[in-house]
Design a protein around this motif. Structure first.
Motif, PDB file in Angstrom:
ATOM      1  N   VAL A 199     -12.017  14.558 -44.220  1.00 23.98           N
ATOM      2  CA  VAL A 199     -10.884  14.973 -45.046  1.00 23.98           C
ATOM      3  C   VAL A 199     -10.852  16.489 -45.184  1.00 23.98           C
ATOM      4  CG1 VAL A 199      -9.983  14.983 -47.411  1.00 23.98           C
ATOM      5  CG2 VAL A 199     -10.624  12.823 -46.341  1.00 23.98           C
ATOM      6  N   ALA A 200     -12.026  17.075 -45.461  1.00 27.78           N
ATOM      7  CA  ALA A 200     -12.092  18.526 -45.631  1.00 27.78           C
ATOM      8  C   ALA A 200     -11.665  19.252 -44.360  1.00 27.78           C
ATOM      9  CB  ALA A 200     -13.504  18.943 -46.032  1.00 27.78           C
ATOM     10  N   SER A 201     -12.140  18.749 -43.205  1.00 28.75           N
ATOM     11  CA  SER A 201     -11.794  19.377 -41.936  1.00 28.75           C
ATOM     12  C   SER A 201     -10.298  19.267 -41.661  1.00 28.75           C
ATOM     13  CB  SER A 201     -12.590  18.719 -40.807  1.00 28.75           C
ATOM     14  OG  SER A 201     -12.209  19.234 -39.553  1.00 28.75           O
ATOM     15  N   LEU A 202      -9.719  18.094 -41.930  1.00 33.06           N
ATOM     16  CA  LEU A 202      -8.282  17.904 -41.707  1.00 33.06           C
ATOM     17  C   LEU A 202      -7.456  18.779 -42.649  1.00 33.06           C
ATOM     18  CD1 LEU A 202      -8.131  14.029 -41.177  1.00 33.06           C
ATOM     19  CD2 LEU A 202      -7.614  15.785 -39.479  1.00 33.06           C
ATOM     20  N   GLU A 203      -7.908  18.908 -43.889  1.00 32.09           N
ATOM     21  CA  GLU A 203      -7.156  19.730 -44.836  1.00 32.09           C
ATOM     22  C   GLU A 203      -7.161  21.199 -44.422  1.00 32.09           C
ATOM     23  OE1 GLU A 203      -8.945  18.805 -48.564  1.00 32.09           O
ATOM     24  OE2 GLU A 203      -7.562  17.157 -48.995  1.00 32.09           O
ATOM     25  N   GLU A 204      -8.322  21.695 -43.908  1.00 35.27           N
ATOM     26  CA  GLU A 204      -8.364  23.067 -43.415  1.00 35.27           C
ATOM     27  C   GLU A 204      -7.373  23.247 -42.261  1.00 35.27           C
ATOM     28  OE1 GLU A 204      -9.923  25.683 -44.470  1.00 35.27           O
ATOM     29  OE2 GLU A 204     -11.054  24.744 -46.084  1.00 35.27           O
TER      30      GLU A 204
END
Length: 645
Positions: A629-634
Motif C-alpha cells: 500500500v505504501a509503495s502504491l501510494e508513493e
C-alpha cells in the motif's frame, strides 16, 4: 520483528501530579518513533525511564540482553576541559576514526566548523550541544533516544541529522525514539508517533502529518470540551494539504480521505483582508532598505595592528511591504541578526540608507525574554491586566474581540495559572506570555527571532493560528522549517553578504548550499546579481502588497547560470494518458488491498490469541500488504503531481 526494549505498567508520580499511569510501550527493530505532547505531560520522563536514567514508581523497564541504548538528554553535559577532538572521537588516532564512514560523516556533519583542538568549555552553548550530539552518534547503538536533538541546529544541521538517522540502520533494524518540536523533522524521520497526554501514551501510525489526521478524527468524536482543539488541528491539516504540497508526499495516508476531511475548512489566511488592514494601519511605506552595506571592525592582528573591516551585508535592497510575511534563512554568522537590526532601527548601516514609514511600530520577540525581567514576582493576571482590555482576532465577518484572559486560554494557560507568579512559569509558558504582551502593545511590524525555543508542538500550532489573523508585517528568522513555511508566504536568504529571494523556498536554499557551501556561506560571496531578479541582492518589494519583482521570476542556479528544472516534469500526449490510466489502476488495487487488510484485522482479532505461530504468520502477511500500500501510494502521488493533481 525483534523486541528491543519496553516499559510495562509504568507509573510515575510527582508531589503535585501523576505524570504516567499504567503505561505499557515497546520498541521493536525498525521502529522510528516521534514523541509529542504538551510541556509537562511526561515526554522527557518517558525517555528517561526507557533510557535507564530514572526509575518508575511502579512497573518495570526491560531491555533485551544484547541491546545497546544510547541517549541524548536536554542537558547534554560534556567535560569542559576536553578538546573537541577528544570529546567526539576519544583517543582514536586520526587514521582510525577517519576510515570509519559513520564517524567521518558525523564529524563532517556536526563539528567540522569547530576548533578541533579547542576546549569544549570555550564553545558557545549551541556548539557544546553539537559536540554532545556528535559524541553520541559516533557510537554503535541498537537504540537511540534523543531529547530535543534539533535544538541549536540550523536548517542544514537539521536536514543532515534527518538524513543521517534515515541511513544509520537498514529499514528493519535499530530503534529510534525522539522528542522534538521540529515537525518537519518528525515527518521526515519517524514512521510512528506517540502522544503523551493525560497520564497515558497513545500510539499513532506515521509521522507528524499522519498523526494530525488521525488526531483530528479522534477529536471529531470527542466531547464538546475538545472542540477548540479539533478545529485548530483541522486548520493545521488544511495547511499541510493546501499550503505546502511537498508535505503530502511523506505521510502514508490516502489523499482523498484528507480532502474529504478538510473540504469545509476555509483558507488559513484571508490574504486580501489582511493586506487591507495592514495598509490601513501602516500606510504604503513600511521599511525601505536601499543599497545598504554593513561592516564591523576586524579583530586586531597578533601584533596589535588593525585589520580590514569585515563586511557582513553588501549592497542589500529590500522594500518591505504592508502585510508582507517573510522568512529569513542563512547559516550562523551570515548576517541575519544584522539584517533584523536594520529593520528594527537598532543598527545603522555603514553605507546606503534605511527609511521607515511614519506610523511603523516594530516589536521583536527576542530569545532573552527581556519583556519579563522586571515582572518575575507578579502574577500573570496582573501583568496582562495592565495592557489593553480587548484584542481583536480574525478578519472581516469572522473578527471578534477577546479579553487578555481568553487570549491566554487560547495560548494554553489554565485559569489557575493566571494567579501564578511569572517566575514560576515553565520556559514555554514564559515564551507564550512574552508573545501575548507584545501583541497587546499593537505593533504593526512583528519580528520573530527563533520563536520556537521551549515550545511544544501544540503551542506552536496555537501560536501559528493566532498569527494567521494578525494584520501586520511579519518577519521570521528560524531554523524550524515547518514554522517558517507555515507562517510566511515567501523566503529570502543571506549568501555571503548578499540578500536574495528564494522562489523555491527552503528546498532551493538547501540546493544552493549543497551546490557550493563556500560561496553561499557566511564568508563567501553570493551568486546572482541581476538587478531586481530573484538571484539579486536588490530584492523587490515582497509580500502580497508588492509587485516590484513582477511575475516573470525564474529559479536560477547562480553557479551554472541556467534555470533549474522543476522537480517533477509535466506530461502530455500519450504519456499523460498512460499516467492517468495507471492512477486508475492503482486506485482499484488500493481499494482491494484495504479490504484484504481489514479482513486480516478482523480474523486476527477473532482468532485464538494463544496461537502465536498463526498470529505471527498473519502479522507478516499484514506487514507485506501495508508495505505494498505504501509503495502504491508513493507511486500514486508521483503520478498525480505529473498530471496536475
Amino acid at each position: 520483528m525483534a523486541h528491543l526494549l519496553g516499559g510495562e505498567s509504568l507509573h510515575v508520580e510527582f508531589p503535585t501530579k501523576v505524570v504516567l499511569d499504567a503505561v505499557t510501550v515497546g520498541v521493536e527493530d525498525g521502529d522510528r518513533i516521534g514523541i509529542v505532547g504538551r510541556n509537562g505531560d511526561g515526554k522527557s520522563t518517558l525517555l528517561n525511564l526507557l533510557g535507564g536514567r530514572a526509575e518508575p514508581d511502579a512497573g518495570r523497564v526491560t531491555v533485551r540482553r544484547d541491546v545497546h541504548v544510547g541517549m541524548l538528554d536536554q542537558s547534554g553535559e560534556i567535560d569542559p576541559d576536553l578538546t573537541v577532538r577528544h570529546a567526539v572521537v576519544g583517543d582514536r588516532e586520526e587514521h582510525e576514526w577517519a576510515s570509519d564512514a559513520r564517524m567521518r560523516d558525523v564529524v563532517t556533519g556536526l563539528v567540522a566548523d569547530l576548533p578541533w583542538e579547542g576546549r569544549v568549555g570555550d564553545l558557545s552553548g549551541g556548539q557544546r550541544r553539537r559536540v554532545g550530539l556528535a559524541n553520541l552518534l559516533v557510537g554503535d547503538w541498537d537504540v537511540l533516544i534523543l531529547d530535543e536533538p534539533t535544538n541549536h541546529l540550523d536548517v542544514e544541521g537539521v536536514t543532515w541529522l534527518a538524513e543521517h538517522l534515515k541511513r544509520r540502520w537498514s529499514s528493519n533494524q535499530g530503534g529510534l525514539l525522539v522528542v522534538t518540536h521540529d515537525r518537519w523533522f518528525l515527518d521526515e524521520v519517524c514512521t510512528a508517533t506517540w502522544e503523551v497526554h493525560d497520564q497515558i501514551v497513545e500510539p499513532f501510525e506515521g509521522g507528524y502529518a499522519a498523526y494530525v489526521l488521525q488526531r483530528v478524527e479522534r477529536d471529531r468524536q470527542a466531547a464538546v470540551v475538545e472542540q477548540k482543539r479539533q478545529n485548530l488541528m483541522r486548520k493545521e491539516l488544511a495547511w499541510l494539504r493546501r499550503g505546502a504540497p511537498a508535505r503530502t508526499s511523506k505521510p502514508r495516508f490516502r489523499i482523498d480521505a484528507a480532502n474529504q476531511l478538510i473540504e469545509d475548512v476555509p483558507p488559513i489566511r484571508d490574504a486580501v483582508e489582511l493586506t487591507r488592514l495592514a495598509t490601513s494601519r501602516l500606510g504604503k511605506d513600511v521599511v525601505d532598505i536601499v543599497d545598504v552595506s554593513v561592516s564591523y571592525p576586524g579583530p586586531p592582528a597578533a601584533d596589535g595592528s588593525p585589520t580590514p573591516d569585515r563586511e557582513v551585508l553588501r549592497d542589500v535592497t529590500w522594500r518591505i511591504a504592508p502585510g508582507e510575511r517573510t522568512g529569513i534563512l542563512g547559516v550562523n554568522g551570515a548576517g541575519k541578526s544584522t539584517l533584523l537590526g536594520l529593520v528594527t532601527g537598532a543598527l545603522d548601516p555603514t553605507s546606503g540608507r534605511v527609511k521607515r514609514g511614519k506610523t511603523v511600530n516594530v516589536a521583536t520577540l527576542t530569545q532573552e525574554l527581556a519583556e519579563l525581567k522586571d515582572v518575575g514576582r507578579e502574577r500573570v493576571s496582573d501583568v496582562v491586566g495592565r495592557k489593553r482590555t480587548t484584542y481583536q482576532v480574525g478578519t472581516g465577518s469572522s473578527a471578534r474581540d477577546l479579553t487578555p484572559g481568553q487570549l491566554l486560554e487560547r495560548l494554553g494557560f489554565t485559569s489557575a495559572q493566571l494567579q501564578t507568579p511569572v517566575q514560576d512559569l515553565s520556559g514555554g509558558q514564559r515564551r507564550r506570555l512574552q508573545l501575548l504582551l507584545i501583541l497587546l502593545d499593537e505593533p504593526n511590524v512583528l519580528v520573530l527571532d527563533e520563536p520556537t525555543n521551549d515550545m511544544d508542538t501544540d503551542m506552536l500550532t496555537a501560536i501559528e493560528d493566532l498569527l494567521d489573523s494578525w494584520p501586520g508585517t511579519l518577519i521570521v528568522v528560524s531554523h524550524d522549517r515547518y514554522l517558517l513555511e507555515r507562517v510566511t508566504d515567501q523566503q529570502y536568504a543571506i549568501f555571503g553578504g548578499r540578500f536574495r529571494h528564494l522562489p523555491g523556498g527552503v528546498d532551493e536554499y538547501l540546493r544552493l548550499r549543497a551546490a557550493d557551501p563556500v560561496r553561499t556561506g557566511a564568508e563567501g560571496v553570493g551568486g546572482g546579481d541581476v538587478e531586481g531578479g530573484p538571484g539579486s541582492s536588490r530584492a523587490g518589494r515582497g509580500g502580497s502588497g508588492g509587485s516590484d519583482r513582477g511575475t516573470s521570476e525564474r529559479m536560477v542556479d547562480p553557479h551554472a547560470g541556467t534555470p533549474a528544472r522543476p522537480s517533477t516534469p509535466a506530461l502530455s500526449g500519450a504519456a499523460l494518458h498512460a499516467a492517468r490510466k495507471e492512477i486508475e489502476s492503482i486506485d482499484r488495487r488500493l481499494t482491494r488491498l484495504q479490504k484484504d487488510i481489514d479482513g486480516l484485522h478482523v480474523s486476527m482479532a477473532e482468532h485464538d490469541q494463544s496461537d502465536f505461530v498463526w498470529l505471527g504468520e498473519q502479522t507478516g502477511a499484514l506487514r507485506d500488504l501495508e508495505e505494498e500500500v505504501a509503495s502504491l501510494e508513493e507511486r500514486w502521488l508521483d503520478l498525480s503531481e505529473q498530471v496536475g493533481g
